[in-house]
Write an enzyme that holds these catalytic residues in place. Structure first.
Site, PDB file in Angstrom:
ATOM      1  N   ASP A   1       0.853  -1.195   0.000  1.00 25.31           N
ATOM      2  CA  ASP A   1       0.000   0.000   0.000  1.00 25.31           C
ATOM      3  C   ASP A   1       0.890   1.246   0.000  1.00 25.31           C
ATOM      4  O   ASP A   1       1.576   1.542   0.982  1.00 25.31           O
ATOM      5  CB  ASP A   1      -0.893  -0.012   1.254  1.00 25.31           C
ATOM      6  CG  ASP A   1      -1.853   1.168   1.294  1.00 25.31           C
ATOM      7  OD1 ASP A   1      -1.777   2.047   0.399  1.00 25.31           O
ATOM      8  OD2 ASP A   1      -2.679   1.214   2.217  1.00 25.31           O
TER       9      ASP A   1
ATOM     10  N   SER B   1      -0.801  14.206 -15.340  1.00 27.88           N
ATOM     11  CA  SER B   1      -2.166  14.337 -15.862  1.00 27.88           C
ATOM     12  C   SER B   1      -2.267  15.688 -16.537  1.00 27.88           C
ATOM     13  O   SER B   1      -1.614  16.654 -16.109  1.00 27.88           O
ATOM     14  CB  SER B   1      -3.177  14.275 -14.719  1.00 27.88           C
ATOM     15  OG  SER B   1      -4.437  14.756 -15.152  1.00 27.88           O
TER      16      SER B   1
ATOM     17  N   LYS C   1      -0.315  16.374  -9.149  1.00 24.55           N
ATOM     18  CA  LYS C   1       0.398  16.043 -10.391  1.00 24.55           C
ATOM     19  C   LYS C   1       1.354  17.159 -10.786  1.00 24.55           C
ATOM     20  O   LYS C   1       2.407  16.915 -11.378  1.00 24.55           O
ATOM     21  CB  LYS C   1      -0.611  15.754 -11.504  1.00 24.55           C
ATOM     22  CG  LYS C   1      -1.460  14.509 -11.256  1.00 24.55           C
ATOM     23  CD  LYS C   1      -0.593  13.259 -11.188  1.00 24.55           C
ATOM     24  CE  LYS C   1      -1.429  11.989 -11.140  1.00 24.55           C
ATOM     25  NZ  LYS C   1      -0.606  10.776 -11.235  1.00 24.55           N
TER      26      LYS C   1
ATOM     27  N   TYR D   1      -6.238  17.129  -6.933  1.00 24.94           N
ATOM     28  CA  TYR D   1      -5.581  16.124  -7.781  1.00 24.94           C
ATOM     29  C   TYR D   1      -4.574  16.791  -8.719  1.00 24.94           C
ATOM     30  O   TYR D   1      -3.419  16.356  -8.833  1.00 24.94           O
ATOM     31  CB  TYR D   1      -6.661  15.374  -8.568  1.00 24.94           C
ATOM     32  CG  TYR D   1      -6.149  14.466  -9.661  1.00 24.94           C
ATOM     33  CD1 TYR D   1      -5.457  13.296  -9.349  1.00 24.94           C
ATOM     34  CD2 TYR D   1      -6.380  14.760 -11.004  1.00 24.94           C
ATOM     35  CE1 TYR D   1      -5.006  12.451 -10.352  1.00 24.94           C
ATOM     36  CE2 TYR D   1      -5.942  13.923 -12.008  1.00 24.94           C
ATOM     37  CZ  TYR D   1      -5.254  12.771 -11.686  1.00 24.94           C
ATOM     38  OH  TYR D   1      -4.797  11.934 -12.671  1.00 24.94           O
TER      39      TYR D   1
END
Ligand SMILES: NC(=O)c1ccc[n+]([C@@H]2O[C@H](COP(=O)([O-])OP(=O)(O)OC[C@H]3O[C@@H](n4cnc5c(N)ncnc54)[C@H](OP(=O)(O)O)[C@@H]3O)[C@@H](O)[C@H]2O)c1
Length: 251
Positions: free
Chosen positions: A65, A146, A163, A159
């Protein structure tokens, strides 16, 4: 050995149990790399490892993980052991992205868990693996970004910022490890059909429609760019971000 031949090398691909990471794992194994497929889901890992082996390639599952701070360096050391004493290619692909990311609705725990997987894990994998690559005088690291890191989009603040952090790290690591022969680059995908984006339904097509290509990518189209940057064909490419977003960032 040709510039695309990766035989003799070990490649750790995080998030290889699904989508883009899975396609990267298959592609790198097809070039001869021993692939260590990272992830948590043993069933999906078994499917990708079995597919690679059935095609004559070499792969093993590296379970762990990446959200667990204490586990990341240990995972990197396990990768070195499993890889026969070396990891030559690291693809930082695993990431989490929330379905709805409006800033006002974001909780502190969401912030921490997203940054743990998207930024902290790549950081400490590189911290653990890149010095050994540098000592050997060669290595390639490819970070998966992204298009949401390249311009502002409502709902993508958290998010996209994670990135964007990885984009800066790509350049900083190129400066830090490049002089020792370790190339660090990134691929910045646009909307891509994966297990992770299934939940967006037609929303993915709507997002993709804004780009010249006008459609979502297949994972293999992103994997092709990652494979290029990981291989000898990109020997003079350092600290670059390759937009593989159907042209969205250009328009
Ligand atoms: N798909 C898109 O439209 C798109 C667009 C731009 C950028 N990207 C980027 O491309 C990359 C791959 O996206 P995708 O859509 O292929 O992802 P996906 O289908 O959602 O798969 C995510 C992968 O990351 C792994 N992962 C997630 N959390 C983890 C954790 N805590 N520890 C270990 N592994 C973890 C998952 O493995 P397990 O489930 O086995 O743990 C899975 O293999 C990501 O970096 C994403 O940000 C995707």
């Amino acid at each position: 050995m040709t510039s695309t031949d990766l035989s003799g090398s070990t490649a750790l691909v995080t998030g290889a149990t699904s989508g883009i990471g899975r396609a990267v794992a298959v592609s790198l194994a097809g070039r001869g790399a021993h692939v260590l497929a990272g992830g948590r889901n043993a069933g999906r890992a078994d499917a990708v490892v079995s597919a690679i082996r059935a095609a004559g390639g070499k792969a093993d599952f590296l379970a762990g993980d990446l959200g667990d701070a204490g586990a990341v360096r240990a995972l990197a050391r396990e990768a070195v052991d499993l890889g026969g004493g070396h990891v030559d290619i690291l693809v930082n692909n695993a990431a989490v992205y929330p379905a709805r990311g409006q800033s006002a609705e974001t909780l502190e725990d969401d912030f921490d868990s997203l940054y743990a997987v998207n930024v902290r894990a790549p950081f400490f994998l590189v911290a653990e693996l890149a010095p050994a690559m540098a000592a050997r005088g060669h290595g390639a690291i490819v970070n998966v970004l992204s298009m949401s890191a390249r311009f502002g989009m409502s709902g993508f603040a958290l998010y996209g910022s994670s990135k964007a952090a990885l984009e800066l790290l790509t350049k900083a690591w190129a400066a830090e490890f490049g002089p020792s022969g370790v190339r660090v680059n990134a691929v910045s995908p646009g909307p891509t059909r994966t297990g992770g984006t299934e939940r967006f339904g037609p929303g993915l097509d709507r997002m993709a429609a804004a780009a010249p290509a006008g459609r979502p990518a297949a994972p293999e189209e992103i994997a092709a760019a990652v494979t290029y940057l990981a291989g000898g064909g990109a020997s003079f490419v350092q600290g670059a971000v390759l937009d593989v977003d159907g042209g969205r960032n250009a328009t």
